[in-house]
Scaffold this active site. Structure first.
Site, mmCIF file in Angstrom:
data_model
loop_
_atom_site.group_PDB
_atom_site.id
_atom_site.type_symbol
_atom_site.label_atom_id
_atom_site.label_comp_id
_atom_site.label_asym_id
_atom_site.label_seq_id
_atom_site.Cartn_x
_atom_site.Cartn_y
_atom_site.Cartn_z
ATOM 1 N N ASN A 242 66.199 28.768 48.072
ATOM 2 C CA ASN A 242 65.998 29.361 49.398
ATOM 3 C C ASN A 242 66.276 28.413 50.561
ATOM 4 O OD1 ASN A 242 63.700 27.880 48.902
ATOM 5 N ND2 ASN A 242 62.293 29.372 49.751
ATOM 6 N N GLU A 337 56.445 21.182 44.867
ATOM 7 C CA GLU A 337 55.953 22.325 45.648
ATOM 8 C C GLU A 337 56.431 23.566 44.903
ATOM 9 O OE1 GLU A 337 55.992 25.447 47.366
ATOM 10 O OE2 GLU A 337 57.489 24.664 48.770
ATOM 11 N N CYS A 371 58.383 30.071 50.397
ATOM 12 C CA CYS A 371 57.115 29.789 49.716
ATOM 13 C C CYS A 371 55.959 29.909 50.700
ATOM 14 C CB CYS A 371 57.154 28.433 49.050
ATOM 15 S SG CYS A 371 57.665 27.152 50.159
HETATM 16 O O1 G3H Z 1 60.182 27.954 50.710
HETATM 17 C C1 G3H Z 1 59.601 26.903 50.912
HETATM 18 C C2 G3H Z 1 59.806 26.171 52.148
HETATM 19 O O2 G3H Z 1 59.218 24.902 52.046
HETATM 20 C C3 G3H Z 1 59.292 26.920 53.350
HETATM 21 O O3 G3H Z 1 59.744 26.313 54.487
HETATM 22 O O4 G3H Z 1 58.061 27.196 56.099
HETATM 23 O O5 G3H Z 1 60.163 26.154 56.891
HETATM 24 O O6 G3H Z 1 60.210 28.378 55.783
HETATM 25 P P1 G3H Z 1 59.531 27.047 55.893
#
Ligand code: G3H
Length: 569
Positions: A242, A337, A371
């Site tokens: 993603n 993570e 996430c």
């Molecule tokens: O999908 C996991 C990422 O660490 C989320 O990052 O909060 O900038 O969308 P973000």
């Protein structure tokens, strides 16, 4: 040097026009030359060919100035990363772009068209071994490179990356169906992250600690301890689909500034974006073998990489694969993570417009494939109707369609992902959830859907859909909301909406998550903030400073004095 030509037919030969053209060309940094190639009997008609010499390369500040038309994935300065004959992207090892001896490739399916968009090399285990060996040697030399020089190269890579935001964003659009504007933002954010990391690294790695022995009982001041931060060695970086660029550089930049070398294993979906990003580091002039990127099937090289004896640290972002990696990895530092089920608790006194805006943006941007997306809304019954009305009004305004058109909701990454989401929706339907919109799916494209009156016996109350489907549970008390949040296996982030800061602090302390946002949706950024998950959401803390500190170990040198020495004593 390359030359491009264009013709211009002038009705009369005019030196003024010539000089205007020449001056204009200087303004845009082109070297123009004009040739008179045709002249009729009088000087009244002339055909003039104008050409410009163009440097294909980089200025001192790292800025590329390729012609706009060439700024496409796999072309121009990116052409060497593509095996044009077979239309397969190469992998990066020992400072060169290579074809795998396996002769095999892995197809990357465009989530929108559901057709093969790109192909990457299926690297073999022998090729991984070679990369590991070279990365180990390169790291030793890199560790001896002055910190300021490491930072300088990182700044250069950041500039080159940002300069090439369009071709890289194009890959993101095609590989992971990220909306066009968000794709550009991801690349720019990544360049900023690299630069910030270079600066932060210079500050925090430029300092060590100095301890004296007489603070501990029974000691005189006979020992001076100098503790500094030294690199770990080879860092294996595994980003998710993603944010293939941003979550790759969030691992690469801290590793490099701290003196480590990198082996990057991109996700299949997102691999070509990663390869383009790696090429920007190549163009910046990093030493060969310091950064390496191997592509291939997880079944062939996944475990082989994570269990490789040459790996000294793993930084992984993704799903529960991380849990099995952590069991196999051995005694090396891990940073992981692994997703979340971020709860959004809305209290009676909340600003409902603010909450609704954050629920829609936080829950549905990039079609919920973050996430840190809001993955469950826990709203106090007394304001639930009012909140849902506002949220549904905003959902109705979302655009649904292809990422190229910059739609809010775009196809989810794969058919299996869409099927999984559909499974959660059907389970909720069978168990009596209220559908605020009609469920609609075409291929991988799922229309945004809010499920009201969700209960704890529904799968969607606990599992993360990673799609544009958002469950809402109406709660009788704040305690009920906190209990639901804490009963989850995940513990990444959460948020609470209230105008009472005292209540917000108590709720924040009670929520078992790595971060709680007060009056805003969960989010990782700004990228220097600490970012960590509890429970199955991961181990270690990220964010620029924490990642740098995680990718070093402490080394002490103790000076032992024959007699105690006290400062000015
Ligand atoms: O999908 C996991 C990422 O660490 C989320 O990052 O909060 O900038 O969308 P973000």
């Amino acid at each position: 040097m390359s030359a491009r030509y264009f013709c211009s037919e002038l009705s009369s030969f005019n030196f003024k026009q010539y000089w205007r053209l020449y001056l204009l060309s200087r303004l845009v940094q082109l070297h123009v030359y004009l040739y008179i190639i045709y002249m009729d009997n009088s000087l009244s008609r002339m055909m003039i060919i104008c050409g410009h010499h163009q440097k294909v390369g980089y200025q001192e500040n790292g800025e590329a100035f390729l012609p706009r038309g060439k700024r496409m994935a796999g072309t121009g300065s990116f052409s060497e990363i593509l095996d044009g004959e077979n239309n397969v992207y190469k992998y990066y090892s020992e400072g060169e772009w290579r074809k795998s001896v396996s002769g095999k490739s892995v197809a990357i399916v465009n989530p929108t068209t559901r057709k093969t968009q790109y192909k990457v090399q299926a690297c073999s285990q022998a090729e991984v071994n070679k990369v590991m060996e070279a990365a180990k040697i390169a790291q030793k030399a890199w560790a001896k490179t002055p910190l300021w020089k490491r930072a300088e190269l990182l700044h250069k890579a950041a500039a080159i990356l940002k300069e090439h935001k369009h071709p890289i964003a194009e890959c993101l659009v095609k590989e992971i169906a990220k909306p066009a504007k968000d794709s550009v933002t991801e690349v720019v954010r990544s360049g900023d992250l690299i630069s910030y990391c270079a600066e932060e690294g210079v500050r925090i790695l430029g300092q060590g600690t100095f301890l004296v022995s007489d603070s501990f009982p029974g000691n005189e001041r006979t020992k001076y301890c100098l503790a500094s931060k030294v690199p770990l060695g080879v860092v294996l970086a595994i980003p998710p689909f993603n944010y293939p660029v941003n979550l790759a550089v969030s691992k690469i930049a801290p590793a490099l500034i701290a003196g480590n070398s990198i082996v990057l294993k991109p996700p299949t979906q997102g691999a070509v974006s990663c390869l383009h990003m790696v090429h920007c580091f190549h163009l910046a002039g990093f030493p060969k073998s310091l950064i390496n990127c191997v592509t291939g099937k997880g079944s062939e090289i996944g475990d082989f990489l994570t269990m490789h004896p040459g790996v000294n640290c793993i930084s992984f972002t993704g799903g529960d694969t991380g849990i099995s990696i952590s069991k196999k990895a051995g005694m090396i530092p891990l940073q992981m993570e692994l997703g979340g089920k971020d709860a959004c608790i809305v209290l009676e006194d909340a600003d409902l417009d603010l909450a609704a805006a954050n629920i829609v943006k936080g829950g549905l941007s990039y079609s919920g494939q973050r996430c840190t997306a809001v993955k469950i809304v826990l709203v106090v019954e007394s304001v639930a109707d009012a909140l849902m009305e506002k949220v549904n009004a905003k959902v109705a305004k979302l655009t649904v369609g292809p990422p190229e058109e910059d739609c809010d909701i775009t196809p989810v990454v794969s058919e299996s992902s869409a099927n999984f989401i559909e499974g959660l929706v059907m389970d909720a339907k069978e168990k009596g959830a209220t559908f605020c919109q009609t469920y609609k799916r075409e291929g991988n494209l799922i229309w945004p859907l809010l499920l009201d009156n969700v209960r704890a016996d529904m799968r969607i109350a606990w599992e993360e859909p990673f799609g544009p489907v958002l469950p809402v549970i109406r709660i009788g008390s704040v305690e009920e909301g906190i209990n639901h949040c804490n009963a989850s296996n995940f513990g990444l982030q959460g948020c609470v909406f209230t105008k009472d800061i005292n209540k917000a602090m108590i709720i924040s302390d009670a929520m078992e998550t790595g971060t709680v946002q007060i009056n805003s949706a969960p989010a990782r950024g700004p990228d220097h903030f600490p970012f960590q998950g509890l429970k199955d959401s991961g181990i270690g803390s990220q964010g620029i400073t924490n990642s740098i500190n995680m990718m070093v170990k402490v080394k002490s040198t103790v000076i032992n004095l024959p007699t105690a020495s006290y400062t000015m004593g």
